[in-house]
Write a protein that holds these residues in place. Structure first.
Motif, PDB file in Angstrom:
ATOM      1  N   LEU A  82       7.362   1.584   5.563  1.00 56.11           N
ATOM      2  CA  LEU A  82       8.562   2.513   4.823  1.00 56.11           C
ATOM      3  C   LEU A  82       7.927   3.761   4.502  1.00 56.11           C
ATOM      4  O   LEU A  82       6.864   4.234   4.694  1.00 56.11           O
ATOM      5  CB  LEU A  82       8.733   1.714   3.466  1.00 56.11           C
ATOM      6  N   GLY A  83       8.739   4.782   4.265  1.00 58.79           N
ATOM      7  CA  GLY A  83       8.587   6.070   3.873  1.00 58.79           C
ATOM      8  C   GLY A  83       8.490   6.605   2.722  1.00 58.79           C
ATOM      9  O   GLY A  83       7.963   7.657   2.324  1.00 58.79           O
ATOM     10  N   ASP A  84       8.665   5.683   1.458  1.00 59.76           N
ATOM     11  CA  ASP A  84       8.675   6.258  -0.022  1.00 59.76           C
ATOM     12  C   ASP A  84       8.626   5.174  -0.680  1.00 59.76           C
ATOM     13  O   ASP A  84       8.788   4.072  -0.620  1.00 59.76           O
ATOM     14  CB  ASP A  84      10.414   6.835  -0.103  1.00 59.76           C
ATOM     15  N   LEU A  85       7.933   5.570  -1.995  1.00 65.13           N
ATOM     16  CA  LEU A  85       7.639   4.564  -3.147  1.00 65.13           C
ATOM     17  C   LEU A  85       8.897   3.689  -3.387  1.00 65.13           C
ATOM     18  O   LEU A  85       9.129   2.614  -3.611  1.00 65.13           O
ATOM     19  CB  LEU A  85       7.062   5.161  -4.126  1.00 65.13           C
ATOM     20  N   LEU A 106       0.853  -1.225  -0.050  1.00 67.00           N
ATOM     21  CA  LEU A 106       0.044  -0.106  -0.138  1.00 67.00           C
ATOM     22  C   LEU A 106       0.946   1.223   0.021  1.00 67.00           C
ATOM     23  O   LEU A 106       1.970   1.365   0.802  1.00 67.00           O
ATOM     24  CB  LEU A 106      -0.767   0.118   1.279  1.00 67.00           C
ATOM     25  N   LEU A 107       0.635   2.152  -0.890  1.00 68.71           N
ATOM     26  CA  LEU A 107       1.357   3.340  -1.001  1.00 68.71           C
ATOM     27  C   LEU A 107       0.445   4.588  -0.625  1.00 68.71           C
ATOM     28  O   LEU A 107      -0.637   4.678  -1.369  1.00 68.71           O
ATOM     29  CB  LEU A 107       1.754   3.716  -2.507  1.00 68.71           C
ATOM     30  N   GLY A 108       0.578   5.253   0.493  1.00 69.56           N
ATOM     31  CA  GLY A 108      -0.232   6.050   1.248  1.00 69.56           C
ATOM     32  C   GLY A 108      -0.992   5.431   2.395  1.00 69.56           C
ATOM     33  O   GLY A 108      -1.803   4.586   2.314  1.00 69.56           O
ATOM     34  N   CYS A 109      -0.980   5.960   3.440  1.00 70.99           N
ATOM     35  CA  CYS A 109      -1.563   5.735   4.733  1.00 70.99           C
ATOM     36  C   CYS A 109      -2.319   6.510   5.415  1.00 70.99           C
ATOM     37  O   CYS A 109      -2.374   6.611   6.767  1.00 70.99           O
ATOM     38  CB  CYS A 109      -0.383   5.334   5.589  1.00 70.99           C
ATOM     39  N   ASP A 136       4.229   5.480   3.582  1.00 77.32           N
ATOM     40  CA  ASP A 136       3.963   6.802   3.574  1.00 77.32           C
ATOM     41  C   ASP A 136       4.968   7.735   4.042  1.00 77.32           C
ATOM     42  O   ASP A 136       5.907   7.418   5.019  1.00 77.32           O
ATOM     43  CB  ASP A 136       2.683   7.024   4.674  1.00 77.32           C
ATOM     44  N   PRO A 137       5.204   9.133   3.699  1.00 72.99           N
ATOM     45  CA  PRO A 137       6.210  10.099   4.223  1.00 72.99           C
ATOM     46  C   PRO A 137       5.950  10.091   5.708  1.00 72.99           C
ATOM     47  O   PRO A 137       6.967  10.266   6.463  1.00 72.99           O
ATOM     48  CB  PRO A 137       5.945  11.248   3.500  1.00 72.99           C
ATOM     49  N   ASP A 138       4.907  10.018   6.322  1.00 68.07           N
ATOM     50  CA  ASP A 138       4.444  10.143   7.775  1.00 68.07           C
ATOM     51  C   ASP A 138       4.657   8.714   8.339  1.00 68.07           C
ATOM     52  O   ASP A 138       3.949   7.803   8.184  1.00 68.07           O
ATOM     53  CB  ASP A 138       3.186  10.739   8.062  1.00 68.07           C
ATOM     54  N   CYS A 191      -0.779  -0.558  -4.219  1.00 70.73           N
ATOM     55  CA  CYS A 191      -2.321   0.075  -4.292  1.00 70.73           C
ATOM     56  C   CYS A 191      -1.748   1.651  -4.089  1.00 70.73           C
ATOM     57  O   CYS A 191      -1.156   1.912  -3.212  1.00 70.73           O
ATOM     58  CB  CYS A 191      -3.035  -0.330  -3.132  1.00 70.73           C
ATOM     59  N   VAL A 192      -2.084   2.404  -5.085  1.00 76.00           N
ATOM     60  CA  VAL A 192      -1.874   3.851  -5.072  1.00 76.00           C
ATOM     61  C   VAL A 192      -3.219   4.505  -4.225  1.00 76.00           C
ATOM     62  O   VAL A 192      -4.182   4.559  -4.960  1.00 76.00           O
ATOM     63  CB  VAL A 192      -1.859   4.508  -6.391  1.00 76.00           C
ATOM     64  N   LEU A 193      -3.072   4.735  -3.074  1.00 76.53           N
ATOM     65  CA  LEU A 193      -3.758   5.465  -2.150  1.00 76.53           C
ATOM     66  C   LEU A 193      -3.702   6.898  -1.638  1.00 76.53           C
ATOM     67  O   LEU A 193      -4.070   7.282  -0.809  1.00 76.53           O
ATOM     68  CB  LEU A 193      -4.016   4.704  -0.820  1.00 76.53           C
ATOM     69  N   THR A 194      -2.908   7.487  -2.520  1.00 77.94           N
ATOM     70  CA  THR A 194      -2.226   8.812  -2.386  1.00 77.94           C
ATOM     71  C   THR A 194      -3.520   9.702  -3.017  1.00 77.94           C
ATOM     72  O   THR A 194      -4.387   9.135  -4.014  1.00 77.94           O
ATOM     73  CB  THR A 194      -1.043   9.242  -2.884  1.00 77.94           C
ATOM     74  N   PRO A 195      -3.408  11.055  -2.761  1.00 76.73           N
ATOM     75  CA  PRO A 195      -4.354  12.065  -3.336  1.00 76.73           C
ATOM     76  C   PRO A 195      -4.217  12.194  -4.761  1.00 76.73           C
ATOM     77  O   PRO A 195      -2.956  11.671  -5.376  1.00 76.73           O
ATOM     78  CB  PRO A 195      -3.850  13.413  -2.787  1.00 76.73           C
ATOM     79  N   PRO A 196      -5.112  12.431  -5.494  1.00 77.56           N
ATOM     80  CA  PRO A 196      -5.077  12.241  -6.979  1.00 77.56           C
ATOM     81  C   PRO A 196      -4.156  13.218  -7.688  1.00 77.56           C
ATOM     82  O   PRO A 196      -3.829  12.748  -8.819  1.00 77.56           O
ATOM     83  CB  PRO A 196      -6.614  12.688  -7.377  1.00 77.56           C
TER      84      PRO A 196
END
Length: 359
Positions: A54-57, A5-8, A33-35, A70-75
């Motif tokens: 992790l912190g980064d793609l 999962l990318l984006g938490c 996620d960066p956070d 899974c790209v769960l980041t803002p559009p």
């Protein structure tokens, strides 16, 4: 299938993080996620070790066992992330809205095709039980050919984003690409195609407040013209009701919501087949807890990875088409006339999205 999962943010924690553990075909092996605090919280939902939060793609892409991300980041970040994942040869499932512009959407599709990876979109409402049931009833001839559709979700709300990034991104045009329509109303738009079985040829819409570059709409009202009928969609971040009704040549299907429900994503009390003023069939669905995603959706995405010809309604191409309906609706609202579909590539909205309408 090994998944990351990318984006938490909210959609990962309250949506996918609650649903995926019940899906046998999915094995989440990492999150990013960066956070890092958010990554750790979502990772805990999958019993992941700290070194898998992790912190980064780029960190995710070092894990050879990951088959799909899974790209769960803002559009506003989708194109950047999808292109990087495709270049690394991993399959992708992207949250909606698919992108902010059709130019970005086409670049994402081209990147996936060039890399030979499967790109899917989380059009989750197609796989909830009431819509699976209604589609089966139509296929069995319960109402005749579909000629009309009325959908209202006037009482939805814009979920807040991560406090560490931009909590109000859904109300920020440059980040969200629009307001209530692109956020929650987009589900209604792709469902119109799901039930009519084809694409509309025109769109007419109004929004309140009128769209400009400093604010997004709170309400949107859209009419879509299909070869065999018309759909009417109302979407809003407010206190209005939920309504879902499919009109056939012979009968209609009604979803009976509680009067306090403001969004058609709530579970209806029942699904009814109605002739005139008489309910001739009524189906009561098993109670489900608040859940945005169903196992059937994840199974369908896994099947698409194995057979890209399957799951057409959750393909990247359908993610692009739903976005096109949103952008055409915004263009109609701003320009004050019916917009023909598909949008032309020389239309400023193709490359600029909502922001092009402020020029």
């Amino acid at each position: 299938m090994n998944v990351a999962l990318l984006g938490c943010g909210w959609i990962a924690a309250w949506g996918h993080g609650r649903a995926i553990p019940g899906v046998d075909s999915w094995n989440v092996v990492a999150v990013a996620d960066p956070d890092l605090a958010l990554a750790s919280q979502v990772g805990a939902q999958f019993n992941l070790a700290p070194d898998r939060c992790l912190g980064d793609l780029k960190d995710l892409l070092t894990l050879d066992e990951v088959e799909l991300i899974c790209v769960l980041t803002p559009p506003s970040l989708h194109r950047e992330h999808v292109e990087a994942i495709a270049a690394a040869g991993r399959h992708i499932a992207c949250e909606k809205p698919f992108a902010l512009t059709l130019a970005d959407a086409d670049a994402m599709l081209e990147a996936a095709a060039a890399a030979g990876v499967v790109l899917s979109v989380f059009h989750n409402h197609i796989y909830v039980e009431e819509h699976q049931l209604a589609r089966r009833l139509i296929d069995q001839g319960a109402i005749g050919d579909v000629e009309g559709l009325v959908i209202n979700g006037l009482g939805s709300r814009p979920w807040s984003g991560s406090e560490g990034w931009h909590p109000e991104w859904r109300r920020t045009p440059t980040l969200s690409g629009g307001g209530a329509l692109i956020d929650s109303g987009l589900h209604a738009l792709y469902l119109t195609e799901h039930y009519f079985g084809t694409s509309p040829s025109w769109v007419s819409a109004v929004t309140d407040p009128p769209i400009d570059l400093d604010r997004v709409e709170t309400y949107a009202y859209v009419h879509l013209g299909f070869p065999n009928g018309v759909a009417s969609v109302g979407s809003g971040w407010g206190g209005g009701p939920a309504h879902f009704e499919i009109f056939g040549r012979e009968r209609r299907i009604c979803m009976d919501f509680h009067t306090t429900d403001g969004y058609f994503g709530a579970q209806p009390k029942s699904v009814q087949v109605v002739a005139g003023e008489k309910i001739i069939e009524e189906f009561h669905l098993p109670d489900r807890d608040f859940q945005l995603f169903t196992p059937a959706l994840y199974d369908a995405i896994e099947q698409r990875v194995r057979d890209p010809r399957s799951g057409f309604r959750i393909s990247g191409e359908q993610g692009r088409e739903a976005l096109e309906l949103v952008l055409a609706s915004y263009a109609s609202a701003v320009r004050g006339h019916v917009v023909q579909l598909p949008l032309r590539r020389d239309d400023p909205v193709y490359a600029g999205g909502l922001l092009a309408l402020g020029d």
